[in-house]
Design a protein around this motif. Structure first.
Motif, PDB file in Angstrom:
ATOM      1  N   ILE A 234     -18.922   1.633 -43.059  1.00 63.34           N
ATOM      2  CA  ILE A 234     -18.270   0.327 -43.145  1.00 63.34           C
ATOM      3  C   ILE A 234     -18.952  -0.696 -42.247  1.00 63.34           C
ATOM      4  N   ILE A 235     -19.223  -0.297 -40.987  1.00 63.64           N
ATOM      5  CA  ILE A 235     -19.851  -1.216 -40.020  1.00 63.64           C
ATOM      6  C   ILE A 235     -21.252  -1.603 -40.492  1.00 63.64           C
ATOM      7  N   THR A 236     -21.995  -0.631 -41.030  1.00 66.87           N
ATOM      8  CA  THR A 236     -23.347  -0.920 -41.523  1.00 66.87           C
ATOM      9  C   THR A 236     -23.315  -1.913 -42.684  1.00 66.87           C
ATOM     10  N   LEU A 237     -22.380  -1.703 -43.604  1.00 72.14           N
ATOM     11  CA  LEU A 237     -22.253  -2.613 -44.737  1.00 72.14           C
ATOM     12  C   LEU A 237     -21.874  -4.024 -44.284  1.00 72.14           C
ATOM     13  N   ILE A 238     -20.990  -4.098 -43.280  1.00 71.04           N
ATOM     14  CA  ILE A 238     -20.625  -5.406 -42.721  1.00 71.04           C
ATOM     15  C   ILE A 238     -21.863  -6.082 -42.130  1.00 71.04           C
ATOM     16  N   GLY A 239     -22.678  -5.293 -41.420  1.00 72.54           N
ATOM     17  CA  GLY A 239     -23.904  -5.833 -40.829  1.00 72.54           C
ATOM     18  C   GLY A 239     -24.842  -6.391 -41.881  1.00 72.54           C
ATOM     19  N   TYR A 240     -25.025  -5.626 -42.971  1.00 69.95           N
ATOM     20  CA  TYR A 240     -25.870  -6.101 -44.065  1.00 69.95           C
ATOM     21  C   TYR A 240     -25.301  -7.377 -44.686  1.00 69.95           C
ATOM     22  N   TYR A 241     -23.995  -7.417 -44.854  1.00 74.26           N
ATOM     23  CA  TYR A 241     -23.359  -8.583 -45.480  1.00 74.26           C
ATOM     24  C   TYR A 241     -23.534  -9.838 -44.620  1.00 74.26           C
ATOM     25  N   VAL A 242     -23.288  -9.677 -43.294  1.00 73.62           N
ATOM     26  CA  VAL A 242     -23.448 -10.826 -42.381  1.00 73.62           C
ATOM     27  C   VAL A 242     -24.893 -11.314 -42.387  1.00 73.62           C
ATOM     28  N   GLY A 243     -25.840 -10.378 -42.336  1.00 70.95           N
ATOM     29  CA  GLY A 243     -27.254 -10.759 -42.358  1.00 70.95           C
ATOM     30  C   GLY A 243     -27.630 -11.452 -43.651  1.00 70.95           C
ATOM     31  N   TYR A 244     -27.152 -10.896 -44.785  1.00 72.29           N
ATOM     32  CA  TYR A 244     -27.443 -11.486 -46.092  1.00 72.29           C
ATOM     33  C   TYR A 244     -26.882 -12.909 -46.204  1.00 72.29           C
ATOM     34  N   MET A 245     -25.606 -13.084 -45.797  1.00 70.60           N
ATOM     35  CA  MET A 245     -24.973 -14.390 -45.912  1.00 70.60           C
ATOM     36  C   MET A 245     -25.645 -15.427 -45.005  1.00 70.60           C
ATOM     37  N   THR A 246     -26.081 -14.996 -43.811  1.00 74.80           N
ATOM     38  CA  THR A 246     -26.763 -15.914 -42.887  1.00 74.80           C
ATOM     39  C   THR A 246     -28.093 -16.374 -43.474  1.00 74.80           C
ATOM     40  N   ILE A 247     -28.862 -15.410 -43.978  1.00 80.87           N
ATOM     41  CA  ILE A 247     -30.158 -15.752 -44.570  1.00 80.87           C
ATOM     42  C   ILE A 247     -29.964 -16.626 -45.808  1.00 80.87           C
ATOM     43  N   ARG A 248     -28.970 -16.277 -46.640  1.00 78.98           N
ATOM     44  CA  ARG A 248     -28.690 -17.056 -47.846  1.00 78.98           C
ATOM     45  C   ARG A 248     -28.321 -18.496 -47.495  1.00 78.98           C
ATOM     46  N   ASN A 249     -27.483 -18.662 -46.469  1.00 77.17           N
ATOM     47  CA  ASN A 249     -27.058 -20.005 -46.045  1.00 77.17           C
ATOM     48  C   ASN A 249     -28.241 -20.847 -45.589  1.00 77.17           C
ATOM     49  N   ILE A 250     -29.121 -20.228 -44.816  1.00 72.84           N
ATOM     50  CA  ILE A 250     -30.295 -20.951 -44.316  1.00 72.84           C
ATOM     51  C   ILE A 250     -31.232 -21.323 -45.465  1.00 72.84           C
ATOM     52  N   LEU A 251     -31.437 -20.388 -46.406  1.00 75.18           N
ATOM     53  CA  LEU A 251     -32.319 -20.675 -47.544  1.00 75.18           C
ATOM     54  C   LEU A 251     -31.770 -21.809 -48.407  1.00 75.18           C
ATOM     55  N   ILE A 252     -30.452 -21.824 -48.610  1.00 74.74           N
ATOM     56  CA  ILE A 252     -29.833 -22.900 -49.383  1.00 74.74           C
ATOM     57  C   ILE A 252     -30.058 -24.241 -48.695  1.00 74.74           C
ATOM     58  N   LYS A 253     -29.894 -24.258 -47.360  1.00 81.07           N
ATOM     59  CA  LYS A 253     -30.099 -25.496 -46.599  1.00 81.07           C
ATOM     60  C   LYS A 253     -31.558 -25.952 -46.680  1.00 81.07           C
ATOM     61  N   ILE A 254     -32.474 -24.989 -46.591  1.00 82.51           N
ATOM     62  CA  ILE A 254     -33.905 -25.320 -46.654  1.00 82.51           C
ATOM     63  C   ILE A 254     -34.250 -25.930 -48.015  1.00 82.51           C
ATOM     64  N   ILE A 255     -33.751 -25.313 -49.090  1.00 86.57           N
ATOM     65  CA  ILE A 255     -34.031 -25.821 -50.435  1.00 86.57           C
ATOM     66  C   ILE A 255     -33.438 -27.218 -50.618  1.00 86.57           C
ATOM     67  N   ALA A 256     -32.176 -27.394 -50.171  1.00 87.48           N
ATOM     68  CA  ALA A 256     -31.522 -28.703 -50.305  1.00 87.48           C
ATOM     69  C   ALA A 256     -32.245 -29.762 -49.489  1.00 87.48           C
ATOM     70  N   TYR A 257     -32.645 -29.393 -48.275  1.00 89.58           N
ATOM     71  CA  TYR A 257     -33.342 -30.322 -47.375  1.00 89.58           C
ATOM     72  C   TYR A 257     -34.682 -30.734 -47.974  1.00 89.58           C
ATOM     73  N   ALA A 258     -35.443 -29.727 -48.478  1.00 89.43           N
ATOM     74  CA  ALA A 258     -36.772 -30.002 -49.050  1.00 89.43           C
ATOM     75  C   ALA A 258     -36.656 -30.849 -50.312  1.00 89.43           C
ATOM     76  N   THR A 259     -35.661 -30.528 -51.174  1.00 90.87           N
ATOM     77  CA  THR A 259     -35.469 -31.289 -52.413  1.00 90.87           C
ATOM     78  C   THR A 259     -35.107 -32.731 -52.127  1.00 90.87           C
ATOM     79  N   SER A 260     -34.199 -32.931 -51.164  1.00 90.75           N
ATOM     80  CA  SER A 260     -33.777 -34.283 -50.798  1.00 90.75           C
ATOM     81  C   SER A 260     -34.937 -35.088 -50.228  1.00 90.75           C
ATOM     82  N   ALA A 261     -35.715 -34.438 -49.348  1.00 88.76           N
ATOM     83  CA  ALA A 261     -36.856 -35.126 -48.724  1.00 88.76           C
ATOM     84  C   ALA A 261     -37.907 -35.481 -49.770  1.00 88.76           C
TER      85      ALA A 261
END
Length: 338
Positions: free
Chosen positions: A77-104
């Protein structure tokens, strides 16, 4: 022997890291803390493997309901939570990068298109004004006094500067939008370089510079865009003439390796301040504001070099001079699939 590219950290790499910092600042959170938490949780995986080995070796049905079973369950359970938190953090940053680059990119496109349209609309009126003021200044429309002639000359000079700015903006737009494509032809770079240096001799002599030519005596045959190579040479050498004090020294060199040609222009001029080294190829950046110019010459030069899949490097020390190095492939047909 052909010299290797500089191993110094590229301006692109520095700019990329600065952009990442801006994006992370816009997240309104600390992603590093989440990363550390996620990977700390995921570090339990070795323990999970160990418990798996123990379970395989000593497996009984009691393992699943005993303490080891509980620990294994919690570990998963703890390992899966770790993977989920890491995935969501990376996903959030990638979305911001794409939005930032597209807007610029969209914002830059709108600004570039507006400037190009405005420049195009200004070109004809400026040409008409220049023509009429020149005719008045020369007395073709009637006699003018000495004082009137001076005023008209001043107006004419201002229109000349406006013409250079408008032309530069249009050239920049064409290159950036890939409208000004490559016209690949067979040419002798030695002859092209000599021709450009001869055309610039007037500017060189006006400032009493010493021009040193280290150019091959033989022909250097290349399949590139001859007109754009001429502009690259003209922009870099005229820039050196402009920023080198009177009676300075400018050395122009050219080498070839069979696959690449290396063009260098070195001067003992004012050099480039540290705070402008990373921005020297940006649009509208000028070393000295009192110098005449639009600040587009080096920006256009960089675009033309990159259009040839080449590289431009600048080495400089303040008050000691600068060296601009351009490296281009000798046969663009291979790269264009011709």
């Amino acid at each position: 022997m052909f010299r290797k590219f500089s191993n110094k950290k590229s301006n692109f790499s520095k700019g990329f890291h600065q952009d990442i910092k801006l994006i992370l600042a816009e997240l309104n959170e600390d992603p590093y803390r989440k990363f550390h938490l996620a990977f700390a949780l995921m570090s339990i995986i070795p323990l999970l493997v160990f418990l798996y080995v123990v379970a395989v070796e000593f497996f009984t049905i009691d393992v699943l309901v005993g303490k080891i079973g509980l620990i294994m369950f919690l570990t998963i359970i703890i390992t899966l939570i770790g993977y989920y938190v890491g995935y969501m953090t990376i996903r959030n940053i990638l979305i911001k990068i794409i939005a930032y680059a597209t807007s610029a990119r969209h914002s830059d496109y709108l600004k570039t298109t507006f400037v190009a349209t405005a420049s195009h609309e200004l070109k004809n009126p400026i040409a008409i004004l220049k023509s009429n003021i020149y005719n008045m200044k020369e007395g073709f429309l009637g006699e003018v006094s000495e004082q009137q002639s001076k005023v008209l000359q001043l107006c004419y000079d201002v229109l000349q500067r406006m013409t250079r700015l408008v032309t530069g903006l249009l050239d920049m737009y064409k290159v950036e939008d890939k409208m000004d494509g490559l016209l690949i032809t067979k040419c002798d770079l030695t002859s092209v370089l000599e021709k450009q240096l001869n055309e610039l001799e007037g500017l060189v002599n006006e400032k009493e510079h010493t021009l040193i030519r280290d150019i091959p005596k033989r022909k250097v045959i290349a399949w590139i865009d001859e007109g754009k190579f001429e502009r690259i040479v003209h922009n870099i050498v005229s820039n050196a003439v402009k920023y080198t004090p009177n009676k300075g020294t400018i050395k122009v060199s050219m080498f070839d390796s069979g696959e690449f040609v290396r063009f260098e222009c070195e001067d003992n001029g004012v050099g480039i301040p540290e705070d402008k080294k990373e921005r020297i190829f940006d649009k509208f950046v000028r070393l000295v504001h009192s110098k005449e110019g639009t600040g587009l010459g080096l920006a256009i030069t960089k675009e033309l070099v990159e259009l040839h899949n080449g590289k431009i490097i600048v080495e400089s020390e303040l008050q000691k001079g600068s060296k601009f190095i351009v490296i281009l492939p000798l046969d663009m047909r291979k790269l264009k699939g011709a």
